[in-house]
Scaffold this motif. Structure first.
Motif, short mmCIF file in Angstrom:
data_model
loop_
_atom_site.label_atom_id
_atom_site.label_comp_id
_atom_site.label_asym_id
_atom_site.label_seq_id
_atom_site.Cartn_x
_atom_site.Cartn_y
_atom_site.Cartn_z
N PRO A 25 15.17 -10.49 30.43
CA PRO A 25 13.64 -9.72 30.96
C PRO A 25 12.72 -9.59 29.95
CG PRO A 25 15.74 -8.25 30.32
CD PRO A 25 16.09 -9.74 30.00
N ALA A 26 11.41 -9.36 30.69
CA ALA A 26 10.23 -9.36 29.87
C ALA A 26 10.11 -8.32 28.92
CB ALA A 26 8.88 -9.32 30.99
N GLU A 27 9.52 -8.41 27.87
CA GLU A 27 9.46 -7.42 26.71
C GLU A 27 8.43 -6.39 27.16
OE1 GLU A 27 9.32 -9.11 22.96
OE2 GLU A 27 10.79 -10.52 23.29
N ALA A 28 8.25 -5.41 26.57
CA ALA A 28 7.30 -4.49 26.88
C ALA A 28 5.95 -4.84 26.32
CB ALA A 28 7.44 -3.45 26.02
N GLN A 29 4.99 -4.33 27.15
CA GLN A 29 3.49 -4.94 27.01
C GLN A 29 3.25 -6.36 27.25
OE1 GLN A 29 1.98 -2.08 27.03
NE2 GLN A 29 3.99 -1.08 26.58
N ASN A 62 -5.19 -15.09 27.81
CA ASN A 62 -4.25 -14.73 26.57
C ASN A 62 -5.05 -14.97 25.42
OD1 ASN A 62 -2.37 -13.58 27.84
ND2 ASN A 62 -0.59 -15.23 27.84
N GLU A 63 -5.62 -16.26 25.44
CA GLU A 63 -6.31 -16.80 23.96
C GLU A 63 -7.63 -16.14 23.83
OE1 GLU A 63 -5.11 -19.35 21.98
OE2 GLU A 63 -3.20 -18.81 23.03
N ARG A 64 -8.30 -16.04 24.69
CA ARG A 64 -9.57 -15.67 24.64
C ARG A 64 -9.85 -14.08 24.49
NH1 ARG A 64 -13.47 -16.47 29.68
NH2 ARG A 64 -12.32 -14.59 30.24
N ASP A 65 -9.05 -13.47 25.46
CA ASP A 65 -9.18 -11.86 25.90
C ASP A 65 -8.09 -11.12 24.97
OD1 ASP A 65 -11.25 -12.70 27.23
OD2 ASP A 65 -10.46 -12.16 29.05
N GLY A 66 -6.96 -11.84 24.55
CA GLY A 66 -5.83 -11.13 24.16
C GLY A 66 -4.94 -10.62 25.35
N GLY A 67 -5.03 -11.17 26.49
CA GLY A 67 -4.44 -10.60 27.71
C GLY A 67 -5.35 -9.78 28.55
N VAL A 68 -4.58 -8.91 29.49
CA VAL A 68 -5.55 -7.95 30.38
C VAL A 68 -5.63 -6.63 29.58
CG1 VAL A 68 -5.94 -7.12 32.41
CG2 VAL A 68 -4.97 -9.41 32.18
N GLY A 69 -6.43 -6.04 29.34
CA GLY A 69 -6.36 -4.97 28.46
C GLY A 69 -5.37 -4.60 27.42
N MET A 327 -8.43 -14.20 40.37
CA MET A 327 -8.40 -12.91 41.62
C MET A 327 -6.96 -11.89 41.03
SD MET A 327 -10.43 -12.86 44.34
CE MET A 327 -9.44 -12.49 46.00
N GLN A 328 -6.15 -12.92 40.82
CA GLN A 328 -4.89 -12.16 40.62
C GLN A 328 -5.15 -11.33 39.19
OE1 GLN A 328 -1.53 -14.53 41.09
NE2 GLN A 328 -0.22 -12.70 41.29
N VAL A 329 -5.63 -12.00 38.26
CA VAL A 329 -5.72 -11.12 36.88
C VAL A 329 -6.74 -9.90 37.15
CG1 VAL A 329 -7.00 -11.32 34.60
CG2 VAL A 329 -5.31 -13.39 35.51
N GLU A 330 -7.90 -10.06 37.99
CA GLU A 330 -8.75 -9.03 38.34
C GLU A 330 -7.99 -7.68 38.99
OE1 GLU A 330 -11.58 -8.77 36.52
OE2 GLU A 330 -10.67 -10.53 35.71
N ALA A 331 -6.93 -8.21 39.77
CA ALA A 331 -5.99 -7.11 40.47
C ALA A 331 -5.22 -6.44 39.47
CB ALA A 331 -5.11 -7.85 41.54
N ILE A 332 -4.82 -7.24 38.35
CA ILE A 332 -3.83 -6.54 37.48
C ILE A 332 -4.85 -5.62 36.64
CG2 ILE A 332 -2.66 -6.69 35.35
CD1 ILE A 332 -1.73 -9.31 36.26
N ARG A 333 -5.96 -5.92 36.32
CA ARG A 333 -7.08 -5.05 35.57
C ARG A 333 -7.40 -3.93 36.43
NH1 ARG A 333 -9.87 -7.67 31.72
NH2 ARG A 333 -10.01 -9.65 32.83
N ALA A 337 -6.67 0.00 35.71
CA ALA A 337 -7.69 1.17 35.56
C ALA A 337 -7.08 2.23 36.49
CB ALA A 337 -9.02 0.69 36.20
N ILE A 338 -6.16 2.20 37.07
CA ILE A 338 -5.66 3.35 37.93
C ILE A 338 -4.52 3.85 37.24
CG2 ILE A 338 -4.62 3.89 40.28
CD1 ILE A 338 -6.07 1.48 41.47
N HIS A 339 -3.65 3.00 36.93
CA HIS A 339 -2.22 3.41 36.39
C HIS A 339 -2.07 3.45 34.61
CE1 HIS A 339 -0.51 3.91 40.30
NE2 HIS A 339 -1.05 2.73 40.47
#
Lengths: 436, 359
Positions: A25-29, A62-69, A327-333, A337-339
Motif C-alpha cells: 500500500p501507498a505510504e502516508a502523504q 514531483n521534481e519542480r513543485d515537490g508534489g501537489v501541496g 487536469m487530474q493534478v489540478e483536480a487533486i489540488r 483546497a476543500i479537504h
C-alpha cells in the motif's frame, strides 16, 4: 516420459498459484494514481506517447513543485492492450481507496468501468472520450468528461464545415467513417439530429476493428457518393489507412476532418505526402512552444531536448497526455483546497475536487499553459466543463492551428445528455441526485 | 497409495455407475467444492474474486458448452462468440422488458433462446463435416455479432451500442448482477450455478444421448447403421451446446463486465474458447475447467508474477514477454500431451494407483 509430463504439469500448477500478488500500500502523504496504459497491441503507437506525457507530467510535478501541496505523486501502471477484459482486470488490480482517479483511455473500457468506479468511489476521468451522456453529473457523479464530449465534437465539426460552406449546410452531403465500436458510434445520434436541423445528408460508413480494411468504403465514398465532406471517428492504425485510401481514390484531403483521436503524428506520417492537407479537431495546441513543455525538458530530461523528442515530446498525443494529467493534478489540488492541504486524500474526496475544478485563463497561464487550451469550469451538474475545440491541419511536416476556437452549441447537447442519462438511470434503477 | 482402491466394492448397479466410482475422487471433489464455497470467499482478495475467479467460472461454462459440441459430438464450431453474444443480448432484452422475472430464469431463458439459434446454425452439420462445418459456423459468428451491432433494438437504442446489466437479486437482498453486487455474492452465485450446470453436462454425456453424440463423433456411418439418428444427435448437440454457451455469454455480460458491446464477442472469443477445450482436453468436462484455468489464469499469473519479482520492469516489456511465454507454453503442452490437461491428470491418477511400487 510420463513422469516428465507429470513434473511439467506440476510446474505449471505451481506457476498458476503464484497469481495475484498484491502490491504494497501507498505510504502516508503520497497521492496514488493508477495508470491504465497500452504499450502493446494494435493501438500501442497511440497509447505510448500519451502514457509518456502522463508520466513526464507527474515527474515534473514531483521534481519542480515537490508534489501537489507537498504531497508526492506516486503511480503504478498496468497494460490493457486496449482490450476491455484486460482493462477491467487492470482496474481491479490497481484500485485502492486512495486512488486519485482513473483514465481508462478507451471508450470500451470506460463503459465497463463506469458502474465499478461509481461503486468504488473512484473518479473516472474520460477526457474527450467515453460515454457522452456521463457528462450529466446528477446521474454519473464519478465520471468527468471535460473539456469536450464526442457529441460536442460532432457539433464543432458541423459548425466548421458550415463556416467553410458560407454558413449553410443545406443540401450538402457529409459522410462519417467510424470505428464500428462503442467509440465510433457515439457521434451518430448527434450528427443525425444536426442533419435534420441543418438540412444536410448523412452517410454512415462503419469500419471493423482494427480498421485495415477500408477499400470498399473509400471506393464508395470517392466514386459513388462523392460527399462534400468526410468526418472520421478512427483510432490507431485505422486513421493512417483511411488517409491512404482517401488519397488513393482522390478524395480532397482538406475536406476530410478527423475527431481529436484521429489527428496525431502516427496517423499521418505513415501515409507520407498523401496526408498533406488532412484536418482534425483538437482541444489543446500542438507543438513545443509552451512553458509547461519547456519545463518538462528542464526538470524531466535535464535540459536534453533531443532525448525528450525521442520520447515523443511535442507530438500531439504526448501533449494530450500532458494536458490530461494536468487536469487530474489540478483536480487533486482543488480537492486539497476543500479537504485539507498536504494530505493524502481518498478517491471520494478527490471527486469533490473535480466538481470544484475551475481553470481560468490565469490558472492556465500559471500552469505554463497560456494559449495551450481554453478555460474549463466543472460543476455538479455539468461534468463537461464548457471546453472548446479548434481545427488543425497537417502540412506534411507538422500540425498547425487553422481555425478559431469553436464553442459547441451546448443548449440542445445538454438536453440530449440529460435525456440519455435519465434513460440509463431508469434502466439501472438509479435515483439522480440533486445538485444544490 | 493415494489412489489405492483395495476394499472399495460395488454391490449395486447404482454404485457401479456413480459419477465418481473411486472414493478418493468423490471425496476430493466434495472437498474442493467445500473449499471453493466456504474458504475461498473468506481468503481471496476482491481482485482475486472479481478478475480471476469470476471470469474463470464463466469461461468454464462456455468451454463445457463447446466441449459438448466439439469434444463429444465431433462437430467443429467457430461460432462460440456469436452464441455468447446471443445469450448476453437475449438476457438483456428479457430482463429490461420483464424486470419481474427472476434472474436465474432469465439466464435459463436466454440459454433456451440461444439453443434455438444454435439449432438453426447447426442445420448445415447434417450435410457437411469437419473443417467445412467450421466455416459454416463462422457464418453464425459473423452474422450474430453483426446483427447485435447493427440493429439498435437489441441495445434499446443506446447511442454506442453498449448494453449494461441492471442490478438483479438472486435472493432478496443479494445482488449478483451489474456492479452493485459484492464480489463474494457474485462468486458464490456463479460457483453454484456453474457447478449445477457442470453436473448436468456430466450426466448428459453419460446418458443415452451422450452416447449417441460420441457414436456420431467416432464414426457417423456406423452410428447410423446401428440405429442412431444423425439429425437428432447432431442438432441436439448443437442445442445443448448453445444452451450452455448462451448462459455463459449472459453471465459474462451480467456478472463479470457489467456492461458489454457486441464487439466483446468477436471471433477472438471463439478462438479463446476453442483453445480452452483443445488444451484442456476434448471430450472431458474436467478438461473444460482445466483449459479455462490455463487460458484465463496463466496470462495474469505471468504478468503479475513478473511484476512481483521486479516492480520496476516496464509494463510494455511485461506484456510482450507474457505473449511469448504464453504462446510457447501452448505449443509445449500440445507437444507433450496432445490430448490436453485432462489426459495428463488421468495419467497422474494411473501412476498414483501404483505409486510407490510400480511394476
Amino acid at each position: 516420459m510420463r513422469f516428465k509430463s507429470l513434473c511439467i504439469a506440476a510446474a505449471g500448477a505451481a506457476l498458476l498459484t503464484t497469481a495475484a500478488t498484491v502490491p504494497a500500500p501507498a505510504e502516508a502523504q503520497e497521492q496514488y494514481i493508477p495508470l491504465l496504459v497500452y504499450k502493446s497491441g494494435p493501438y500501442a503507437p497511440n497509447g505510448i506517447p500519451i502514457a509518456q506525457g502522463w508520466e513526464d507530467y507527474l515527474t515534473l510535478i514531483n521534481e519542480r513543485d515537490g508534489g501537489v501541496g507537498g504531497v508526492k505523486l506516486v503511480w503504478e501502471e498496468c497494460d490493457t492492450g486496449y482490450n476491455n477484459d484486460r482493462g477491467v482486470e487492470c482496474y481491479e488490480r490497481l484500485k485502492r481507496d486512495t486512488a486519485a482517479g482513473i483514465q481508462p483511455l478507451s471508450t470500451g473500457i470506460t463503459y465497463a468501468l463506469i458502474d465499478r468506479a461509481t461503486q468504488d468511489k473512484i473518479p473516472l476521468f474520460t477526457s474527450g472520450y467515453g460515454r457522452t451522456s456521463a457528462a450529466y453529473g446528477p446521474v454519473f457523479p464519478y465520471v468527468f468528461s471535460a473539456p469536450l464530449t464526442y457529441w460536442s465534437g460532432a457539433d464543432v465539426i458541423t459548425q466548421y464545415i458550415a463556416d467553410q460552406e458560407g454558413g449553410s449546410l443545406e443540401g450538402k452531403k457529409i459522410a462519417l467513417v467510424y470505428h464500428d465500436s462503442a467509440y465510433g458510434k457515439e457521434p451518430i445520434a448527434t450528427l443525425e439530429r444536426l442533419a435534420e436541423e441543418e438540412g444536410f445528408e448523412l452517410f454512415l460508413f462503419p469500419v471493423a476493428h482494427p480498421g485495415l480494411e477500408q477499400k470498399a468504403t473509400w471506393l464508395q465514398i470517392g466514386r459513388q457518393i462523392r460527399p462534400d465532406w468526410v468526418a472520421m471517428w478512427g483510432w490507431g492504425v485505422m486513421n493512417s489507412t483511411a488517409v491512404k485510401e482517401a488519397a488513393a481514390v482522390g478524395y480532397p484531403m482538406d475536406r476530410f476532418i478527423g475527431i481529436w483521436w484521429s489527428g496525431s503524428e502516427p496517423d499521418v506520417i505513415p501515409a507520407g505526402a498523401d496526408a498533406s492537407g488532412y484536418k482534425a479537431l483538437s482541444f489543446h495546441a500542438p507543438g513545443e512552444d509552451y512553458e509547461v513543455l519547456q519545463d518538462v525538458v528542464e526538470y524531466v530530461y535535464g535540459g536534453d531536448a533531443e532525448a525528450a523528442r525521442e520520447a515523443a515530446w511535442g507530438q500531439v498525443l504526448y501533449n494530450r497526455g500532458i494536458f490530461l494529467m494536468a487536469m487530474q493534478v489540478e483536480a487533486i489540488r482543488a480537492a486539497q483546497a476543500i479537504h485539507g492541504e498536504g494530505e493524502t486524500l481518498t478517491g471520494e474526496q478527490i471527486r469533490d475536487g473535480w466538481e470544484a475544478l475551475t481553470l481560468t485563463e490565469e490558472t492556465l497561464a500559471s500552469l505554463g499553459m497560456d494559449g495551450f487550451t481554453k478555460p474549463v469550469a466543472i460543476t455538479c451538474e455539468d461534468h463537461e466543463g464548457g471546453g472548446q475545440a479548434f481545427v488543425q491541419q497537417w502540412d506534411g511536416e507538422s500540425w498547425n492551428i487553422i481555425s478559431d476556437w469553436y464553442m459547441p452549441r451546448r443548449g440542445p447537447l445538454k438536453e440530449a445528455y440529460k435525456a440519455d442519462a435519465l434513460a440509463y438511470a431508469a434502466e439501472k434503477g438509479i435515483t439522480p441526485r440533486t445538485c444544490e | 497409495m493415494l489412489y489405492r482402491e483395495a476394499g472399495q466394492f460395488k454391490t449395486s448397479y447404482a454404485a457401479d455407475q456413480s459419477l465418481f466410482p473411486i472414493a478418493q475422487d468423490k471425496w476430493g471433489v466434495l472437498l474442493l467444492l467445500a473449499f471453493a464455497a466456504f474458504a475461498v470467499p473468506m481468503l481471496a482478495s476482491e481482485y482475486m474474486l472479481n478478475s480471476i475467479l469470476v471470469p474463470f467460472l464463466v469461461f468454464s461454462l462456455a468451454a463445457i458448452g463447446l466441449n459438448i459440441l466439439t469434444g463429444y459430438c465431433g462437430q467443429l464450431s467457430l461460432g462460440t462468440g456469436g452464441f455468447m453474444a446471443c445469450g448476453a443480448f437475449f438476457a438483456y432484452k428479457l430482463t429490461i422488458a420483464f424486470p419481474e422475472i427472476h434472474i436465474v430464469a432469465i439466464f435459463l431463458l436466454s440459454g433456451l433462446g440461444t439453443a434455438f439459434v444454435g439449432i438453426l446454425f447447426g442445420i448445415p452439420s447434417l450435410r457437411i463435416k469437419g473443417f467445412y462445418l467450421a466455416v459454416a459456423t463462422l457464418a453464425a459468428q459473423f452474422f450474430l455479432v453483426w446483427m447485435f451491432n447493427k440493429f439498435g433494438w437489441w441495445t434499446n437504442y443506446s447511442p454506442s451500442g453498449v448494453i449494461s446489466a441492471p442490478p438483479r437479486e438472486v435472493i432478496p437482498g443479494v445482488v449478483v448482477t451489474g456492479t452493485s453486487g459484492t464480489p463474494e455474492a457474485k462468486y458464490l452465485f456463479l460457483l453454484v450455478f456453474v457447478a449445477l450446470l457442470a453436473l448436468l453436462a456430466k450426466n448428459l454425456v453419460r446418458s443415452r444421448i451422450g452416447r449417441t453424440w460420441m457414436a456420431i463423433r467416432d464414426m457417423d456411418i456406423a452410428a447410423e447403421i446401428i440405429g442412431i439418428r444423425p439429425m437428432f444427435a447432431k442438432l441436439s448437440a448443437f442445442a445443448v451446446s448453445s444452451f450452455f454457451i448462451g448462459i455463459s455469454g449472459a453471465l459474462w455480460a451480467f456478472c463479470y463486465t457489467g456492461s458489454v458491446e457486441a464487439l466483446a464477442f468477436e471471433i477472438n472469443r471463439s478462438f479463446q474458447v476453442l483453445f480452452m477445450i483443445i488444451i484442456g482436453g476434448l471430450g472431458s468436462i474436467l478438461g473444460s475447467f482445466l483449459g479455462a484455468a490455463f487460458i484465463v489464469l496463466l496470462p495474469l499469473a505471468l504478468s503479475n508474477g513478473m511484476l512481483a519479482v521486479d516492480p520496476t520492469i516496464s509494463v510494455a516489456l511485461v506484456a510482450h514477454i507474457e505473449f511469448m511465454i504464453f504462446g510457447a507454453l501452448i505449443v509445449f503442452f500440445l507437444i507433450v500431451e496432445p490430448h490436453g490437461l485432462a489426459r495428463l491428470w488421468n495419467l497422474a491418477k494411473e501412476k498414483l494407483r501404483l505409486w510407490p511400487f510400480p511394476y
